[in-house]
Design a protein around this motif. Structure first.
Motif, short mmCIF file in Angstrom:
data_model
loop_
_atom_site.label_atom_id
_atom_site.label_comp_id
_atom_site.label_asym_id
_atom_site.label_seq_id
_atom_site.Cartn_x
_atom_site.Cartn_y
_atom_site.Cartn_z
N GLY A 164 -3.93 -0.37 8.59
CA GLY A 164 -3.51 -1.63 9.20
C GLY A 164 -2.48 -2.39 8.38
O GLY A 164 -1.85 -3.32 8.89
N TRP A 165 -2.30 -2.00 7.12
CA TRP A 165 -1.30 -2.64 6.26
C TRP A 165 -0.15 -1.64 6.07
O TRP A 165 -0.22 -0.75 5.24
N TYR A 166 0.87 -1.78 6.91
CA TYR A 166 1.97 -0.81 6.87
C TYR A 166 3.30 -1.54 6.75
O TYR A 166 3.39 -2.77 6.90
N TYR A 167 4.36 -0.77 6.51
CA TYR A 167 5.71 -1.34 6.35
C TYR A 167 6.62 -0.82 7.46
O TYR A 167 6.92 0.37 7.54
N ARG B 68 3.21 4.50 10.58
CA ARG B 68 3.10 5.72 9.76
C ARG B 68 3.43 5.46 8.30
O ARG B 68 3.16 6.30 7.45
N ASN B 69 4.01 4.31 8.01
CA ASN B 69 4.34 3.95 6.62
C ASN B 69 3.20 3.13 6.02
O ASN B 69 3.34 1.97 5.69
N SER B 70 2.06 3.78 5.88
CA SER B 70 0.89 3.13 5.27
C SER B 70 0.47 3.93 4.05
O SER B 70 0.92 5.06 3.83
N LEU B 71 -0.42 3.35 3.25
CA LEU B 71 -0.84 3.99 2.01
C LEU B 71 -1.54 5.32 2.26
O LEU B 71 -1.30 6.30 1.55
N ILE C 63 -0.04 8.82 0.79
CA ILE C 63 -0.79 9.64 -0.16
C ILE C 63 -0.93 11.07 0.38
O ILE C 63 -0.71 12.06 -0.34
N GLU C 64 -1.31 11.18 1.64
CA GLU C 64 -1.50 12.53 2.21
C GLU C 64 -0.20 13.32 2.19
O GLU C 64 -0.21 14.52 1.86
N LYS C 65 0.90 12.69 2.53
CA LYS C 65 2.17 13.41 2.62
C LYS C 65 2.77 13.71 1.25
O LYS C 65 3.15 14.85 0.97
#
Length: 505
Positions: free
Chosen positions: A447-450, A454-457, A461-463
């Motif tokens: 829920g905290w993305y930029y 898809r630009n989330s923590l 980390i996974e990518k």
């Protein structure tokens, strides 16, 4: 054997050469009382509690002095293993179809999760209800916990939660899913626990000699399991399944109506089985699981055993909903809880390690042999979706063997350290199930993305930490699940254990 193992041995292995009463203690003597709460984080052995044997329904008149408590490590470790398996197969099963649920007949790693849960629930029931002395109190506790499990099941799997990827919530009541993992556990727990409660005074006070004495002492529990078996088998093989229709709301741009031709009895395939028919009649076809695993069958997709687009000639039932935790299959699942509670009764009544293991291992192998014969003769194939009899026996037998192995390693040999990780997760199983297996924590972080969701923590980390480093989405996904989910939540559960914090139902 280290000091921790010696202390646990003192608690669990209370030797008693005299005849055993229904609590597994000498008649007419003071006893060390086992008190184990069914909820996660409360299965403990009261090492120093002294009390006269009190049957369910009688009042307790002896003052109890509680001292330091010790948990049943084997129960925690087995429950923790089950939670770990659930996270692994749910989040890595897409990359490794071999561990994902079998599309129909057969049994994969993922197919052990549900029956393992039910097995350990049964074991815990046998121990937990020993500390509740009034039938009214026991029934109240059972009903309340059943309602809590149903509530959380509908909230997490009914469609209201879209975790972890979709940052929305809410469900169209026209399509709410009434069944699920926790709902099935609730049903099995309620039935098995109520039988255990209401038959306490019907059991003999001492076990007769002979290998089968434990079965005859708890004949009402087995009678309940037999009734569930009869209901399931008679309905499965005699109920007439007519043609049926459904509207596909999810696999195309526009809803489209399909018809499945049946008109038969005793069919064990995907299209015309009695398990699906009962759920369509009871819940309604719109309230069933919309993404059944049979979509990965070769008849449905060229990508089998992976998920993929439907074949141009795929039969209509490939697009149909099906409930893997439905009503009739949950009645069959009561047998898993019945077998689990038997293992708990053995733990209570037989005080020697060798006696317990003889009962557990022999029953485990008998169940495995029966299941293998039923499957490979095509009499009753292993099938998780139908919760077939061979599947019940095979998974319960495997659970019994693994449980016995944990008992040897942890409670006999005292090898606690290698299994602390599983014990911590097992002590806070509900927390890890909700936050990790159901993706609630990942959804919160997402829920905290930029700029873009898809630009989330979590996605970063996974990518970047796993997939890109190993240049393999499959390997990266597996390592992400092992380290960023299972290991992470194991550490969190360990910290919470040290702080004495548990999520209890």
């Amino acid at each position: 054997m280290d000091e921790e193992a010696k202390r646990r041995e003192e608690v669990i292995n209370i030797n008693s050469p005299a005849p055993l009463n229904d609590d597994g203690n000498k008649d007419g003597e003071l006893k060390k009382k086992i008190t184990i709460k069914i909820s996660n984080g409360d299965e403990e052995l009261d090492k120093g509690t002294i009390a006269k044997p009190v049957a369910v329904g009688e009042s307790e008149s002896v003052h109890e002095v509680k001292q330091k408590t010790k948990r049943v490590a084997t129960l925690d470790a087995f429950r923790g293993l089950t939670i770990v398996l659930m996270i692994l197969v749910d989040d890595a099963g897409g990359a490794y179809p071999g561990i994902d649920h079998s599309p129909w007949n057969g049994c994969t790693l993922a197919d052990f999760v549900m029956p393992f849960f039910l097995f350990i629930v049964g074991v815990a029931i046998a121990l937990a209800l020993k500390r509740i002395h009034k039938i009214k109190d026991a029934v109240k506790k059972i009903i309340l916990r059943t309602m809590k499990l149903f509530f959380w099941g509908i909230l997490l799997q009914g469609g209201y939660s879209h975790a972890p990827d979709d940052l929305v919530y809410g469900v169209n009541m026209k399509f709410i899913r009434w069944c699920g993992i926790l709902q099935r556990i609730a049903l099995v727990y309620c039935v098995v626990a109520l039988i255990e409660t209401f038959t306490t005074k019907l059991r003999p006070t001492t076990l007769a000699s002979g290998q089968l004495s434990i079965f005859t002492a708890y004949k009402w529990q087995w009678f309940g399991g037999f009734v569930a078996f009869l209901i399931y088998m008679i309905t499965t093989f005699t109920l007439y399944v007519p043609d049926w229709s459904f509207v596909d709301h999810f696999n195309a741009d526009e809803p489209k109506k399909y018809t499945v031709i049946c008109g038969m009895r005793g069919h064990l395939g995907p299209a015309c089985n009695a398990v699906g028919y009962v759920d369509r009649q009871v819940w309604g076809v719109n309230h069933l699981y919309s993404q059944p695993v049979w979509r990965r069958l070769k008849a449905c997709t060229f990508s089998s055993p992976r998920d993929g687009p439907f074949r141009y000639d795929a039969p209509n039932w490939c697009r149909a909903p099906f409930e893997p935790e439905g009503l009739l299959s949950s009645i069959s699942a009561i047998l898993s809880g019945t077998i689990g509670i038997h293992y708990g009764h053995v733990l209570i009544h037989f005080k020697g390690h060798s006696e317990r293991l003889k009962q557990w291992v022999s029953m485990g192998f008998v169940l495995l042999i029966i299941a293998i014969i039923l499957h490979f003769t095509d009499a009753i194939p292993l099938n998780k979706q139908l919760y077939s009899l061979s599947y019940v026996f095979f998974t319960a037998g495997a659970a019994g063997i693994i449980f016995s192995g944990f008992y040897i390693l942890i409670d006999i040999w005292g090898l606690h350290t290698p299994f602390l990780f599983l014990e911590w997760i097992g002590m806070n199983a509900m927390l890890v199930f909700v936050m990790a297996a159901q993706g609630i924590f990942a959804a919160f972080v997402n829920g905290w993305y930029y700029e873009n969701p898809r630009n989330s923590l979590v996605h970063w980390i996974e990518k970047h930490v796993f997939v890109n480093v190993w240049h393999s989405e499959r390997v990266g996904t597996l390592l992400y699940v092992i380290f960023a989910e299972i290991t992470f939540w194991g550490v969190v559960a360990g910290v919470l254990h040290k702080l004495g914090i548990y999520w209890k139902l």
